[in-house]
Design a protein around this motif. Sequence first.
Motif, PDB file in Angstrom:
ATOM      1  N   LYS A 157       0.703  -1.144  -0.160  1.00  0.00           N
ATOM      2  CA  LYS A 157      -0.073   0.126  -0.072  1.00  0.00           C
ATOM      3  C   LYS A 157       0.866   1.280   0.025  1.00  0.00           C
ATOM      4  O   LYS A 157       0.508   2.323  -0.787  1.00  0.00           O
ATOM      5  N   GLY A 158       1.880   1.229   0.747  1.00  0.00           N
ATOM      6  CA  GLY A 158       2.806   2.598   0.805  1.00  0.00           C
ATOM      7  C   GLY A 158       3.282   2.548  -0.484  1.00  0.00           C
ATOM      8  O   GLY A 158       3.756   3.565  -0.930  1.00  0.00           O
ATOM      9  N   LEU A 159       3.967   1.487  -1.083  1.00  0.00           N
ATOM     10  CA  LEU A 159       4.900   1.530  -2.456  1.00  0.00           C
ATOM     11  C   LEU A 159       3.558   2.203  -3.465  1.00  0.00           C
ATOM     12  O   LEU A 159       3.906   2.937  -4.300  1.00  0.00           O
ATOM     13  N   ILE A 160       2.281   1.702  -3.578  1.00  0.00           N
ATOM     14  CA  ILE A 160       1.297   2.309  -4.348  1.00  0.00           C
ATOM     15  C   ILE A 160       1.101   3.817  -4.122  1.00  0.00           C
ATOM     16  O   ILE A 160       1.088   4.655  -5.133  1.00  0.00           O
ATOM     17  N   ALA A 161       1.122   4.240  -2.846  1.00  0.00           N
ATOM     18  CA  ALA A 161       1.170   5.647  -2.564  1.00  0.00           C
ATOM     19  C   ALA A 161       2.552   6.298  -3.217  1.00  0.00           C
ATOM     20  O   ALA A 161       2.286   7.520  -3.884  1.00  0.00           O
ATOM     21  N   LEU A 162       3.517   5.616  -2.986  1.00  0.00           N
ATOM     22  CA  LEU A 162       4.639   6.278  -3.650  1.00  0.00           C
ATOM     23  C   LEU A 162       4.645   6.407  -5.198  1.00  0.00           C
ATOM     24  O   LEU A 162       5.148   7.317  -5.576  1.00  0.00           O
ATOM     25  N   ARG A 163       3.970   5.439  -5.727  1.00  0.00           N
ATOM     26  CA  ARG A 163       3.996   5.347  -6.994  1.00  0.00           C
ATOM     27  C   ARG A 163       3.246   6.659  -7.782  1.00  0.00           C
ATOM     28  O   ARG A 163       3.337   7.084  -8.545  1.00  0.00           O
ATOM     29  N   GLU A 164       1.922   6.768  -6.885  1.00  0.00           N
ATOM     30  CA  GLU A 164       1.015   8.048  -7.318  1.00  0.00           C
ATOM     31  C   GLU A 164       1.793   9.250  -6.935  1.00  0.00           C
ATOM     32  O   GLU A 164       1.764  10.043  -7.926  1.00  0.00           O
ATOM     33  N   LYS A 165       2.620   9.467  -6.241  1.00  0.00           N
ATOM     34  CA  LYS A 165       3.328  10.508  -5.853  1.00  0.00           C
ATOM     35  C   LYS A 165       4.253  10.637  -7.208  1.00  0.00           C
ATOM     36  O   LYS A 165       4.503  11.798  -7.565  1.00  0.00           O
ATOM     37  N   LEU A 166       5.159   9.645  -7.527  1.00  0.00           N
ATOM     38  CA  LEU A 166       5.956   9.835  -8.492  1.00  0.00           C
ATOM     39  C   LEU A 166       5.314  10.115 -10.075  1.00  0.00           C
ATOM     40  O   LEU A 166       5.793  10.949 -10.539  1.00  0.00           O
ATOM     41  N   ASP A 167       4.226   9.487 -10.031  1.00  0.00           N
ATOM     42  CA  ASP A 167       3.359   9.741 -11.287  1.00  0.00           C
ATOM     43  C   ASP A 167       2.999  11.065 -11.463  1.00  0.00           C
ATOM     44  O   ASP A 167       2.904  11.756 -12.484  1.00  0.00           O
ATOM     45  N   SER A 168       2.601  11.701 -10.173  1.00  0.00           N
ATOM     46  CA  SER A 168       1.988  13.221 -10.206  1.00  0.00           C
ATOM     47  C   SER A 168       3.125  14.047 -10.206  1.00  0.00           C
ATOM     48  O   SER A 168       2.862  15.516 -10.478  1.00  0.00           O
ATOM     49  N   GLY A 169       4.586  13.765 -10.028  1.00  0.00           N
ATOM     50  CA  GLY A 169       5.531  14.842 -10.140  1.00  0.00           C
ATOM     51  C   GLY A 169       5.553  15.522  -8.791  1.00  0.00           C
ATOM     52  O   GLY A 169       6.546  16.226  -8.518  1.00  0.00           O
TER      53      GLY A 169
END
Length: 106
Positions: A78-90
């Motif tokens: 779940k944390g990595l999914i949130a991290l991926r979303e942050k990276l995707d959003s810049g």
Amino acid sequence: MQYVFNPERVCAKVFMVEVDEATRTIVKFDFQGGCPGNLQAINRLTRGMHIDDVIERFTDMPICSGSKVTSCPEQIRKGLIALREKLDSGETSRPAFGLNAFGGLK
């Protein structure tokens, strides 16, 4: 880039992951609390892996008998999914990492 996650309903209190933004690979995984042997193993096994590969491998993991609803691998996923979303959003916010990340914990 370094991120701090607060897992829910597991023994570990904090997960910290350092990710190479360009390759999205895990450089380091660290933690406070929890089962040291298991979480150190996760650090060693996930180092160098792409975050999407870890998310995929940690999908549908068994739950811990103590919590009845989750597990450390599920919380990491779940944390990595949130991290991926942050990276995707810049998003560029960089939370405290290392000893400073533990300042608010009791």
